[in-house]
Design an enzyme around this catalytic site. Structure first.
Site, mmCIF file in Angstrom:
data_model
loop_
_atom_site.group_PDB
_atom_site.id
_atom_site.type_symbol
_atom_site.label_atom_id
_atom_site.label_comp_id
_atom_site.label_asym_id
_atom_site.label_seq_id
_atom_site.Cartn_x
_atom_site.Cartn_y
_atom_site.Cartn_z
ATOM 1 C CB SER A 184 -0.879 0.024 1.250
ATOM 2 O OG SER A 184 -1.807 -1.024 1.223
ATOM 3 N NE ARG A 201 -2.595 4.557 0.315
ATOM 4 C CZ ARG A 201 -3.169 3.387 0.022
ATOM 5 N NH1 ARG A 201 -2.453 2.396 -0.501
ATOM 6 N NH2 ARG A 201 -4.470 3.204 0.218
ATOM 7 N NE ARG A 226 -10.652 -6.975 -6.573
ATOM 8 C CZ ARG A 226 -9.649 -6.575 -5.814
ATOM 9 N NH1 ARG A 226 -8.408 -6.658 -6.257
ATOM 10 N NH2 ARG A 226 -9.880 -6.078 -4.624
ATOM 11 C CB SER A 267 -13.166 0.516 0.516
ATOM 12 O OG SER A 267 -12.189 0.579 -0.502
ATOM 13 C CD GLN A 279 -8.222 -1.258 -3.232
ATOM 14 O OE1 GLN A 279 -9.226 -1.472 -3.902
ATOM 15 N NE2 GLN A 279 -7.201 -2.095 -3.196
ATOM 16 C CG ASP A 320 -5.325 -7.278 2.019
ATOM 17 O OD1 ASP A 320 -6.451 -7.446 1.510
ATOM 18 O OD2 ASP A 320 -4.613 -6.283 1.786
ATOM 19 C CE LYS A 353 -10.538 -6.939 0.287
ATOM 20 N NZ LYS A 353 -10.207 -5.519 0.163
ATOM 21 N NE ARG A 412 -7.756 -12.494 -1.121
ATOM 22 C CZ ARG A 412 -6.977 -11.424 -1.008
ATOM 23 N NH1 ARG A 412 -7.149 -10.584 -0.013
ATOM 24 N NH2 ARG A 412 -6.021 -11.201 -1.891
HETATM 25 C C1 S3P Z 1 -5.609 -1.499 0.043
HETATM 26 C C2 S3P Z 1 -6.825 -1.548 0.655
HETATM 27 C C3 S3P Z 1 -7.592 -2.795 0.861
HETATM 28 C C4 S3P Z 1 -6.723 -4.026 0.696
HETATM 29 C C5 S3P Z 1 -5.844 -3.924 -0.505
HETATM 30 C C6 S3P Z 1 -4.928 -2.718 -0.416
HETATM 31 C C7 S3P Z 1 -4.957 -0.187 -0.145
HETATM 32 O O1 S3P Z 1 -8.638 -2.860 -0.072
HETATM 33 O O2 S3P Z 1 -7.533 -5.175 0.618
HETATM 34 O O3 S3P Z 1 -5.048 -5.089 -0.645
HETATM 35 O O4 S3P Z 1 -3.735 -0.155 -0.423
HETATM 36 O O5 S3P Z 1 -5.643 0.833 -0.009
HETATM 37 P P1 S3P Z 1 -10.066 -2.154 0.219
HETATM 38 O O6 S3P Z 1 -9.800 -0.739 0.407
HETATM 39 O O7 S3P Z 1 -10.883 -2.390 -1.010
HETATM 40 O O8 S3P Z 1 -10.602 -2.868 1.415
#
Ligand code: S3P
Length: 479
Positions: free
Chosen positions: A64, A68, A164, A209, A211, A361, A388, A392
């Site tokens: 992550s 970024r 997805r 989330s 993300q 995760d 995911k 999962r």
């Molecule tokens: C992530 C957020 C998570 C995680 C993914 C990485 C990120 O997803 O499952 O592997 O880097 O922001 P979600 O935000 O969809 O839960």
């Protein structure tokens, strides 16, 4: 004024394999070259039972944080330097896309990544489609960046990513003014037309989330005014920490029990020197393996312990796992420690659903720990696991059953009756890992703690997040 769309995929540059000096001989033998050739045949493998896991290891950089670092570096004016970047396929997909939009991104021989950014608002029209491979994080966060730039991008991905849901980012980004043409069910391939100036919004996350939160905040960077994201349930906060580190004006407050993030747009980002901590999600496989395999004692150095990511440690300790934190410190604005993990008898656990976002995760490998614990483990509130890299819950229920575990699949979680420390029987047929790196590595751990070993149908997905996984496993097992 529609910009022309080309469809040739943007290729990632091949990096040197991840290595630390101590592990070089093993890695030179084993580390897969990247990017993996997904047109080639699947690579099945049998993960066999092993003796104690011993020694000191390091896992690669946090995925992550790596994504970024590249994205914010690409938007700062001047040179950002990143040490410890994860050189897995997902992060390389982000690098490839940012290069295609004008950033200069290079890996130096020292392993440091150098990024010369284009400035907030400076992303350029890419010449070809952005090939996102398996990476949901690359896709959703880059969709956020593109939303407030006057460019048109096509996002494509592999069979897993193409299933997805992208509606969760399409909705807020459309309100900011971006326009989308997506495949049925709001999936990839999709085309996005950004808008500049975009419109600032307030967005309350309907699903927990990071993300989605990050996509809206990244879109807000090049949007005049205040962008607000409200999180009823907190999720990983790397975007907020790093935006502040790059000099953006970002505030976090608590209002009526919710986390409210306020970003002032048209930010000017200052380039940074970033040190990426080890990925707790990658460390998780070695933590569980060392807890399960009798006689093991492993030190995993430099593991990121951001509280929004540390749920697995709390649950494993609740199950009786011996995990000590040594030399707690801060690296790159994130809490980090070395972990000493010793083999421990584990008891079943009922996992508090409120912990889910902080270990989202890590459930696949927790299910493996539960399969060898004494008594019953119950998980719930995990609907998100169905969207995911694979479903999962279904994938782990099927894989663990094939390995001889007793698993009940419910709509929102698994119920597992553990063996009480006895090894799992193991598999004859290969388990289906469904293009999901975390299913492959979790079942590898199950194989170590089995009688006959566990055969997986394809190890190639490991390269998305942990290219040196197999080499490191052999190293710790003294093979
Ligand atoms: C992530 C957020 C998570 C995680 C993914 C990485 C990120 O997803 O499952 O592997 O880097 O922001 P979600 O935000 O969809 O839960």
């Amino acid at each position: 004024m529609a910009a022309r769309l080309a469809t040739a995929p943007v290729r990632c540059q091949k990096p040197a394999p991840f290595a630390s000096p101590r592990l070089k001989p093993a890695l030179a033998r084993k580390a897969p070259s990247l990017p993996a050739d997904h047109s080639a045949a699947p690579l099945p493998h049998r993960f066999r039972p092993t003796g104690a896991l011993m020694g000191r290891i390091r896992v690669p950089g946090d995925k992550s944080i790596s994504h970024r670092s590249l994205m914010l570096g690409a938007l700062a004016v001047g040179e950002t330097r990143v040490m410890g970047l994860l050189e897995g396929e997902d992060v390389l997909a982000t690098a490839g896309a940012l290069r295609a939009m004008g950033a200069t991104i290079k890996r130096e021989d020292s392993g440091v990544w150098s990024i010369h950014g284009v400035g907030v608002g400076g992303l350029l029209q890419p010449a070809g489609a952005l090939e996102m491979g398996n990476s949901g994080t690359s896709t959703r966060l880059l969709m956020g960046l593109v939303a407030s730039h006057p460019i048109i991008c096509t996002f494509t991905g592999d069979a897993s990513l193409s299933q997805r849901p992208m509606g969760r980012v399409i909705e807020p980004l459309s309100r900011m003014g971006a326009d989308f043409t997506a495949s049925p069910g709001d999936t990839l391939p999709l085309m996005e037309r950004g808008l500049s100036p975009a419109v600032p919004i307030e967005w309350r996350l309907p699903v927990a989330s990071a993300q989605v939160k990050s996509a809206v905040l990244l879109a807000g960077l090049n949007t005049a005014g205040i962008t607000r994201v409200i999180e009823p349930v907190p999720t990983r906060d790397h975007t907020e920490r790093m935006l502040r580190g790059f000099g953006a004006e970002l505030n976090v407050t608590q209002e009526n029990g919710e986390r409210v993030i306020t970003l002032t747009g048209e930010a000017e980002l200052r380039p940074q020197a970033i040190v990426v901590p080890g990925d707790p999600s990658s460390a998780a496989f070695f933590i569980v393996a060392a807890l399960l395999v009798p006689g093991s004692e492993l030190i995993i150095e430099n593991v990121g312990l951001n509280p929004t990511r540390a749920g697995l440690l709390a649950v494993l300790r609740q199950m009786g796992g011996s995990i000590e934190e040594l030399d707690a410190r801060e690296v790159g604005g994130e809490p980090v420690a070395d972990l000493r993990v010793r083999h421990s008898p584990l008891s079943g656990v009922e996992v508090d659903p409120a912990l889910a976002p902080s270990m989202i995760d890590e459930f696949p490998v927790l299910f493996v720990a539960a399969a060898l614990a004494s008594g019953r483990s119950i998980t719930s509130g995990l609907e998100e696991l169905r969207v995911k890299e694979s479903d999962r819950l279904a994938a782990m229920a099927a894989a663990l059953r094939l390995a001889g575990a007793r698993v009940e699949e419910r709509a929102d979680g698994l119920v597992i009756e553990g063996t009480g420390g006895e090894p799992l029987p193991g598999t004859q047929e290969p388990v289906a890992t469904r293009l999901d790196h975390r299913i492959v590595m979790s079942m590898a751990v199950a194989g170590l703690a089995s009688r006959a070993g566990v055969e997986v149908d394809d190890t190639r997905p490991i390269a998305t997040s942990f290219p040196a996984f197999e080499a490191l496993l052999d190293h710790t097992a003294g093979r």
